[in-house]
Design a protein around this motif. Sequence first.
Motif, PDB file in Angstrom:
ATOM      1  N   LYS A  50      -0.402   5.039  -8.512  1.00 32.62           N
ATOM      2  CA  LYS A  50      -0.627   4.332  -9.773  1.00 32.62           C
ATOM      3  C   LYS A  50       0.347   3.186  -9.951  1.00 32.62           C
ATOM      4  CE  LYS A  50      -2.875   7.583 -12.754  1.00 32.62           C
ATOM      5  NZ  LYS A  50      -3.010   7.976 -14.136  1.00 32.62           N
ATOM      6  N   GLY A 110       2.467   1.723  -7.327  1.00 37.46           N
ATOM      7  CA  GLY A 110       2.611   0.750  -6.256  1.00 37.46           C
ATOM      8  C   GLY A 110       1.350   0.451  -5.461  1.00 37.46           C
ATOM      9  N   GLY A 111       0.256   1.163  -5.752  1.00 41.13           N
ATOM     10  CA  GLY A 111      -0.927   0.996  -4.921  1.00 41.13           C
ATOM     11  C   GLY A 111      -1.683  -0.287  -5.214  1.00 41.13           C
ATOM     12  N   ASN A 112      -2.584  -0.638  -4.302  1.00 41.70           N
ATOM     13  CA  ASN A 112      -3.453  -1.775  -4.574  1.00 41.70           C
ATOM     14  C   ASN A 112      -4.575  -1.326  -5.500  1.00 41.70           C
ATOM     15  OD1 ASN A 112      -5.330  -0.400  -3.018  1.00 41.70           O
ATOM     16  ND2 ASN A 112      -4.736  -1.489  -1.145  1.00 41.70           N
ATOM     17  N   LEU A 113      -5.489  -2.231  -5.778  1.00 40.71           N
ATOM     18  CA  LEU A 113      -6.511  -1.956  -6.793  1.00 40.71           C
ATOM     19  C   LEU A 113      -7.307  -0.686  -6.473  1.00 40.71           C
ATOM     20  CD1 LEU A 113      -7.585  -3.168  -9.398  1.00 40.71           C
ATOM     21  CD2 LEU A 113      -9.410  -4.201  -8.033  1.00 40.71           C
ATOM     22  N   VAL A 114      -7.666  -0.533  -5.187  1.00 35.28           N
ATOM     23  CA  VAL A 114      -8.497   0.615  -4.799  1.00 35.28           C
ATOM     24  C   VAL A 114      -7.740   1.925  -5.028  1.00 35.28           C
ATOM     25  CG1 VAL A 114      -9.775   1.694  -2.928  1.00 35.28           C
ATOM     26  CG2 VAL A 114      -9.645  -0.802  -3.068  1.00 35.28           C
ATOM     27  N   ILE A 115      -6.506   1.971  -4.499  1.00 36.74           N
ATOM     28  CA  ILE A 115      -5.708   3.195  -4.640  1.00 36.74           C
ATOM     29  C   ILE A 115      -5.457   3.489  -6.110  1.00 36.74           C
ATOM     30  CG2 ILE A 115      -3.444   4.219  -4.195  1.00 36.74           C
ATOM     31  CD1 ILE A 115      -3.434   2.825  -1.538  1.00 36.74           C
ATOM     32  N   ARG A 116      -5.181   2.415  -6.867  1.00 35.97           N
ATOM     33  CA  ARG A 116      -4.886   2.597  -8.280  1.00 35.97           C
ATOM     34  C   ARG A 116      -6.089   3.188  -9.019  1.00 35.97           C
ATOM     35  NH1 ARG A 116      -2.403  -2.380  -9.348  1.00 35.97           N
ATOM     36  NH2 ARG A 116      -4.211  -3.063 -10.498  1.00 35.97           N
ATOM     37  N   SER A 117      -7.279   2.644  -8.730  1.00 34.95           N
ATOM     38  CA  SER A 117      -8.428   3.183  -9.462  1.00 34.95           C
ATOM     39  C   SER A 117      -8.772   4.588  -8.991  1.00 34.95           C
ATOM     40  CB  SER A 117      -9.658   2.266  -9.363  1.00 34.95           C
ATOM     41  OG  SER A 117      -9.598   1.456  -8.242  1.00 34.95           O
TER      42      SER A 117
END
Lengths: 281, 241, 240
Positions: free
Chosen positions: C50, C52-59
């Motif tokens: 949540k 440090g991730g990019n958009l994909v990991i975050r979502s």
Amino acid sequence: MKLFKTLGLGLLASALTIGGAAAQEKTVKIATEGAYAPWNFTGAGGKLEGFEIDLANDLCGRMKVKCEIVAQDWDGIIPALNAKKYDAIMAGMNITDKRLEVINFSLPYAATPHGFGVMKDSPLAKLAGTGTTVSFEKDSEGAKKAIEAWKPLLKGKTVGVQGSTVNSQFLETYLKDTIEIREYKTTEQHDLDLTAGRIDAIFAGHGALKATQEKPEFKDMVVAGTGMRGGLLGRGVAVGMRKDDAELKKGFDEAIQAAIKDGTIKRLSEKWFKIDATPQV
Amino acid sequence: MDFAFMRDAFLTLIGGVPLTLNLAFMAVGLGAILAMLLALMRMSGLKVLDWPAQAYVFVFRGTPLLVQIFLIYYGLGQFRPTLQEWGLWVFFREPYWCAVFALTLNTAAYASEIIRGGLQSVPYNQVEAARACGMSGILLFRRVIFPIAVRQALPAYGSEIILMVKATSLASIITMMEVTGLAAKLISQTFRAVEVFIVAGLIYLILNFIITRIIMAIEWWLSPHLRRPPAVEPRLEAAHV
Amino acid sequence: MQQLSYFELVGFGPNGWGWALLTAAGMTIAVAICGFLAGSVVGTLVAWGKIGGNLVIRSLADGYTTVLRGIPDLLVIYLFYFGGSAALGAIGSLFGADGFIGVPAFVTGALAIGIISGAYQAEVFRGAYQVVSRGEIEAARSVGMHRWLMFRRIIAPQVLRYAIPGLGNTWQLVLKESALISVTGLVELLRQSHIAAGSTRRPFDFYLTAAVLYLLITWVSTYLFQRAETHSMRGMRRAS
């Protein structure tokens, strides 16, 4: 991410070793419910006991395999079998068409009629047909007539039954519009609610009802109405197995036939049910 | 995955939604009254009132809800003669009321702490200001303390409502045919546990999503002072986030 | 059969369920601790996703917490119990194993609790991370610490310190959730009480005993978490 791959592979490898080791020792894991006296129940201190525990040990001796008996909630007992939590089910489970769609059964090892349990002072104690039995296989018309004969007295009453059983299916099919059906997780729970007066009657196998009557709090409970066999109520209690387990089925079938032949089943059922529950062929 | 089956399962399980919501809202509604009482007891400054309330909160937050449900449903069945004498058996005889009772007692313990937090967050200078204007008693509570406390407590209370909707699934264990109860029944007929549970989960997600939105809308409506005037803020849609 | 007194019933005599209940309470604690630790691992990963991730990991991470917090825990446990094992069985037969990959109820239970509590712990860790002052992280960077060292020396100790109260709450949650594991057949405290209640027809006595044992565990663990909190804050006291 490399860490995860290593971890994942490691886990998988260890899981496989466990699987491999189990296969070598030839252990058959049998699930029972542990709350369905006298078929199977949990005694003081949490030990599994009952007709099926004795029988399972006997059958495993005949099959020359090591048996491990585990308790499993009735609700998920079939899905968990197919999810390979264990290899067989011995939990007072009747052979029905619906169950045959998803699992396989051995030959039946016991069969009892099914009926109502009510308190002695209840008006339902006078339910029609008390003391007689009728079989859907032999006399389908007679069985339906017997059910009709119950209806006037049963009208509007609340009946407790264990969910996901042949008993609950039977009530749903024949008496849905006459009574209020209340589904419980275990027979022990509907027994408790019968003494608590939350329900007017319970519907269960005669073996289970007999065992309930043995308990001091239930000395005033009587078995009422015609005893029912066959049809929706199944073709006897048998060992449940996964469909692809042909070898295990063969083993159980032979062991059960032998146990019927030499009177072991008669002896065990008279010990636990006080009646002979040997299936009639 | 069999989508036709899942659609049928969805249509079956949706029949349990009224009972699920009924249980949740009965519990939250009755629980709020009890919670208010407990919060006032805690804040009364009197040991005779504060202590029982603290003990209540400790006991109900420290034990699993499932234990509480069993204790109330099966446990009290053991005392039927006494309860009948007191005329309470009519109430405890019904699994519905046992479920509502257990859920109410449980949520009241959690909610009382939320309410207490809300009441304590009311800045003292606001109360003083109101007193200076001549407000006191009920008027002070109604106009100043209550609105501020509600605004403060609402997000936490929202989570509590969601938790209650989730908790109603335990009522299935005492014969209530709400969404989870129907799911268990459907599994017993079809033996397809995973699909049915996924559908049931989906129904709860939808319910909770809707409830979250409603609570957010109430929050937005209650806090006009935190909103920027629309004339200054050209991106109107941002106000809804 | 005469009516046993309460103390005979839950005592350690021949008809007593005392040992069974104590063993079951031990099982409750064991499964709760394992589940809590599994949840810490999941929670750390999700919190990291949540933050440090990019958009994909975050979502993905957001989706995970939303779903897990939106559906009843009982469903998650059921789903995990049936689905997880079937999935593992499928993977096993892919590798030629004889299909029987027995996942003990304990492991399923601990993992299910881990998956549920991971969603809550992720939020706790994320909140705690946000309290860690930016300046300290920048200072760590300026002295040339690389990521892992910085995580170990600067971020982890501080996040843990701020997270203790939140983790204490999650632990209480986990402890109570462990009661739901009883539906999978693991003989922990609630299931043992249930069995005893059914077998002796004395439900009130046994559920009450279970409640008292749960309270005892809660009470002791609250005390331990408080001790941990004072211990971790010992360097901070002078400042306040």
